[in-house]
Design an enzyme around this catalytic site. Sequence first.
Site, PDB file in Angstrom:
ATOM      1  N   PRO A  15       0.822  -1.205   0.000  1.00 44.86           N
ATOM      2  CG  PRO A  15       0.039  -0.990   2.175  1.00 44.86           C
ATOM      3  CD  PRO A  15       0.777  -1.917   1.278  1.00 44.86           C
ATOM      4  CB  CYS A  16       2.709   3.028  -2.065  1.00 47.59           C
ATOM      5  SG  CYS A  16       3.707   1.589  -1.624  1.00 47.59           S
ATOM      6  CB  THR A  17      -0.001   7.727  -1.353  1.00 47.10           C
ATOM      7  OG1 THR A  17      -0.810   6.970  -0.452  1.00 47.10           O
ATOM      8  CG2 THR A  17      -0.863   8.782  -2.033  1.00 47.10           C
ATOM      9  CD  GLU A  47       0.807   4.154  -5.294  1.00 49.64           C
ATOM     10  OE1 GLU A  47      -0.212   4.192  -4.599  1.00 49.64           O
ATOM     11  OE2 GLU A  47       1.869   4.707  -4.974  1.00 49.64           O
TER      12      GLU A  47
END
Length: 514
Positions: free
Chosen positions: A2-4, A95
Amino acid sequence: MPCTTILVGKNASYDGSTIIARNEDSPSGQFNAKRMRVVHPQDQPRHYRSVLSHVEIDLPDNPQRYTSVPDADGKEGIWASAGINESNVAMSATETLTSNERVLGADPLVELEAARGVEGEEGYVPERPGGIGEEDLVTLVLPYVRSAREGVRRLGALLEEFGTYEMNGIAFSDVDEVWWLETVGGHHWIARRVPDDCYVTMPNQLGIDDFDLDDALDSQRDFMCSADLAEWMDANHLDLTLDLDLWDDEGDEAAEAPRIFNPRDAFGSHSDADHVYNTPRAWSMHRFLAPHEGWEGPAAAWGPESDDIPWCLIPERKVTIEDVKYVLSLHYQGTEFDPYGHKGTEASRGAYRPIGINRNCQLAVLQISPNLPESCRAIQWMAFGCNAFNALVPLFANVDETPEYLSNTNAHHVSTESFYWANRLVAALADAHFNDCAAHVERYQLAVGSKGHALVAKACREAGQLPYEKATATLQEANAQISDMLREETDGLLSNVLYSASMGMRNAFSRSDG
């Protein structure tokens, strides 16, 4: 993972830089300790074997030096995460993206299949390696490319040859361009150049929402893709674009129009989980960078659960490094969804997944500036731990080693000698005493950012007239000075937060001895 991610085109940034930035977040229930290092050509493998997928790949014999942010323990491979090479090309990978059943059925992911049976006996089936993934990509691509476009092409060729076991988005930048590549199924991919006057938001969901297939298969001015993408899409009925222009006003068949489609509809997802976990993050970033586009109220064009939140927009003012840090630290400030706020209800304050959360591992903001000499134009801004409580520090990429404070992370030994663990300690203490510690954190962020900018400017004045290779020693000394400043400020923050948290302990009593 999980990343942004946020991407900023050169005409949308405050100084004409290209900027690519990503939070790397660990999976739920664990932390991935991170460190920073420089990889030299002699340390780059010539034959690569993935720990997770067991894929084996021969690599070229001409790698460049590059920075990276690998896992501290290495038990699941390198996971280099983000870096800048000697050609001032930056890469952030990856991502994790969503997809749908139609895509994964048409081109299944290439997953590791364990051997079955006993070797040498009847019925034995040997192991089948998986494809490449987040563990591998920076190591396989960044040392060998000299432009962002070249990065897209190299990664695309690797995906077509070896496949992938996961859907991912990967960013590339150089001094002129920013490119975003999204994997589609096991072997297919698309890539789009970020418009120079725009920024892009990416919250773990396949994001590109407009794609010119004709350009991608011909001139590749703004788009690229795997060579057989059009035939594969047609064979599997993946394009969901309505044929509204098949006939002209006279009832005759219209001339053939450019083939433009929405990849988010074709390859992505619009699930209930997206509306809790993904789309609200894009909404919150746009709400800050383009606040008057309409994000709140009954007449809002887009809400936190909208499926058509734009992939890119023109910001209402030019985007700074501090803006990038702020949006990648957001926890819905000023809304009923802020877990630290007082608006709304207990339910609303936990309704959506924030960007700045406890599982942030590292944030790398990769800036390539056209206003600085080639020797010092690449700056890798770094933060470790939860972004709601940390600060972003600039480090020059044209160096032979990184300061020990950022490179000495021991995954199994917590120590304030490590920037990573110091940030973890600050966040754990400050989270439970948010209002008491907020001012300490804000003063720390202002001090680190201000002193960081000043030290970068000083170093550029000293190294700016030197050739690339002769500037390295000066920039390395500047990084050491920046690291010393960072450690002093971080130790001060930890002291202040520890005091405030201690005064807020439940086991306290107002009467003193004496």
